[in-house]
Design a protein around this motif. Structure first.
Motif, mmCIF file in Angstrom:
data_model
loop_
_atom_site.group_PDB
_atom_site.id
_atom_site.type_symbol
_atom_site.label_atom_id
_atom_site.label_comp_id
_atom_site.label_asym_id
_atom_site.label_seq_id
_atom_site.Cartn_x
_atom_site.Cartn_y
_atom_site.Cartn_z
ATOM 1 N N VAL A 96 0.858 -1.007 0.031
ATOM 2 C CA VAL A 96 -0.084 0.045 0.058
ATOM 3 C C VAL A 96 0.895 1.318 0.036
ATOM 4 O O VAL A 96 2.041 1.289 0.654
ATOM 5 C CB VAL A 96 -0.828 -0.063 1.208
ATOM 6 N N GLY A 98 0.555 5.331 0.302
ATOM 7 C CA GLY A 98 -0.634 6.667 0.753
ATOM 8 C C GLY A 98 -0.135 7.110 1.932
ATOM 9 O O GLY A 98 1.014 6.977 2.805
ATOM 10 N N GLY A 100 -1.961 6.365 4.886
ATOM 11 C CA GLY A 100 -2.453 5.591 6.062
ATOM 12 C C GLY A 100 -4.041 5.574 6.159
ATOM 13 O O GLY A 100 -4.643 5.440 7.193
ATOM 14 N N VAL A 101 -4.641 5.930 5.178
ATOM 15 C CA VAL A 101 -6.312 5.986 4.968
ATOM 16 C C VAL A 101 -6.599 4.900 4.154
ATOM 17 O O VAL A 101 -5.949 4.406 3.346
ATOM 18 C CB VAL A 101 -6.747 7.437 4.519
ATOM 19 N N SER A 102 -7.895 4.749 4.364
ATOM 20 C CA SER A 102 -8.589 3.479 3.564
ATOM 21 C C SER A 102 -8.606 3.718 2.109
ATOM 22 O O SER A 102 -8.752 2.784 1.340
ATOM 23 C CB SER A 102 -9.795 3.453 4.121
ATOM 24 N N THR A 103 -8.626 4.761 1.498
ATOM 25 C CA THR A 103 -8.517 5.095 0.102
ATOM 26 C C THR A 103 -7.165 4.982 -0.501
ATOM 27 O O THR A 103 -6.865 5.199 -1.672
ATOM 28 C CB THR A 103 -8.959 6.547 -0.387
ATOM 29 N N ASP A 104 -6.069 4.714 0.150
ATOM 30 C CA ASP A 104 -4.706 4.353 -0.312
ATOM 31 C C ASP A 104 -4.798 3.284 -1.223
ATOM 32 O O ASP A 104 -5.288 2.419 -1.125
ATOM 33 C CB ASP A 104 -3.753 4.030 0.913
ATOM 34 N N THR A 105 -3.970 3.430 -2.159
ATOM 35 C CA THR A 105 -3.974 2.518 -3.304
ATOM 36 C C THR A 105 -2.866 1.450 -3.070
ATOM 37 O O THR A 105 -1.953 1.428 -2.578
ATOM 38 C CB THR A 105 -3.493 3.125 -4.646
ATOM 39 N N GLN A 106 -3.488 -0.097 -3.122
ATOM 40 C CA GLN A 106 -2.835 -0.899 -3.305
ATOM 41 C C GLN A 106 -2.302 -1.600 -4.330
ATOM 42 O O GLN A 106 -2.922 -1.659 -5.338
ATOM 43 C CB GLN A 106 -3.637 -2.215 -2.169
ATOM 44 N N SER B 32 -14.523 2.553 1.297
ATOM 45 C CA SER B 32 -13.596 2.959 0.435
ATOM 46 C C SER B 32 -13.550 2.057 -0.715
ATOM 47 O O SER B 32 -13.432 0.518 -0.296
ATOM 48 C CB SER B 32 -12.104 3.084 0.951
ATOM 49 N N PHE B 34 -13.024 0.365 -4.839
ATOM 50 C CA PHE B 34 -11.926 0.352 -5.994
ATOM 51 C C PHE B 34 -12.583 -0.684 -6.940
ATOM 52 O O PHE B 34 -13.213 -1.867 -6.498
ATOM 53 C CB PHE B 34 -10.695 -0.192 -5.486
ATOM 54 N N TYR B 36 -10.522 -2.806 -9.859
ATOM 55 C CA TYR B 36 -9.254 -3.542 -10.420
ATOM 56 C C TYR B 36 -9.513 -4.272 -11.814
ATOM 57 O O TYR B 36 -10.751 -5.033 -11.693
ATOM 58 C CB TYR B 36 -8.539 -4.443 -9.538
ATOM 59 N N ASN B 94 -12.129 -1.668 1.021
ATOM 60 C CA ASN B 94 -11.038 -1.432 1.880
ATOM 61 C C ASN B 94 -11.600 -0.913 3.358
ATOM 62 O O ASN B 94 -12.062 0.233 3.305
ATOM 63 C CB ASN B 94 -9.803 -0.348 1.693
ATOM 64 N N TYR B 100 -7.020 -1.648 7.922
ATOM 65 C CA TYR B 100 -6.137 -1.014 6.798
ATOM 66 C C TYR B 100 -5.201 -1.848 5.993
ATOM 67 O O TYR B 100 -4.611 -2.614 6.578
ATOM 68 C CB TYR B 100 -5.093 0.016 7.817
#
Lengths: 117, 115
Positions: A96, A98, A100-106, B32, B34, B36, B94, B100
């Protein structure tokens, strides 16, 4: 973004043996993750690997079967132990990036395709 | 528990026609989300993500997704399909906080594009 490589890309193994999969990231990251994708299935999280601490495993996965090492901030290994045909899957590592927030990209590695005979 | 449900396991379209891949989420708070994409024998690539800044999210390769809280949906669309869009698409959640980075994947939708 992140550039992630995995070795091996694929392997065919015999029942009862073990395989260690390596994951290398192009820069330091705190958290790395290992996922499994069984044939025709979605991805399932196996464990979270933080440098300097024991990996934390999700329900249904145990350390004896999937030991993980995290010797530094750019590298991790996942071992699939005492393999059976049910372990045939694609194994992916991810990181990950970013704040440290839930919208960070993995970001995901290309995966290791394991076939157990 | 949070989850995502992809309503179609397979979607087939003709090249040049619109694409709609459906995803519903279950979350007790603002999620959140996404999308993919996974091409055959390739790794996972992020198409787009919902960050609460805007309900209509634009991604790569002409894809968009609209977050609709009233319908708990985050459907993926593209106005005109291209042959190169043929792949498997995953809607992903997420939870954040103590979870997290622990992503929950939908079951996946395989998109087939016919000439």
């Amino acid at each position: 973004s992140a550039v992630i490589s995995q070795k091996p890309s694929r392997d065919i193994c015999q029942r009862g043996t073990s395989l260690t999969i390596q994951c290398q990231v192009d820069s330091q990251v705190t958290m790395m993750f290992w996922y499994r994708q069984q044939p025709g299935q979605s991805l399932t999280l196996i464990a979270t690997a933080n440098q300097g601490s024991e990996a934390t495993y999700e329900s249904g996965f145990v350390i004896d079967k999937f030991p993980i090492s995290r010797p530094n901030l750019t590298f991790s290994t996942l071992t699939v132990s005492n393999m059976s045909p049910e372990d045939s899957s694609i194994y992916l590592c991810s990181v990950v990036r970013g704040g440290g927030v839930s919208t960070d990209t993995q970001y995901f590695g290309p995966g290791t395709r394991l076939t157990v005979l | 528990a949070q989850s995502v449900t992809q309503l179609d396991s397979h979607v087939s379209v003709s090249e040049g026609t619109p694409v709609l891949l459906r995803c519903n989420y279950s979350s007790s708070y603002s999620p959140s989300l996404f999308w993919y994409v996974q091409h055959p024998n390739k790794g996972l690539q992020l198409l787009l993500k919902y960050t609460s800044a805007a309900t209509l999210v634009k991604g790569i390769n002409g894809f968009e997704a609209e977050f609709k809280k009233s319908e708990t949906s985050f459907h993926l669309t593209k106005p005109s399909a291209h042959m190169s869009d043929a792949a498997e698409y995953f809607c992903v959640h997420n939870a954040g906080g103590t979870s997290y980075g622990k992503l929950t994947f939908g079951q996946g939708t395989i998109l087939t594009v016919h000439p």
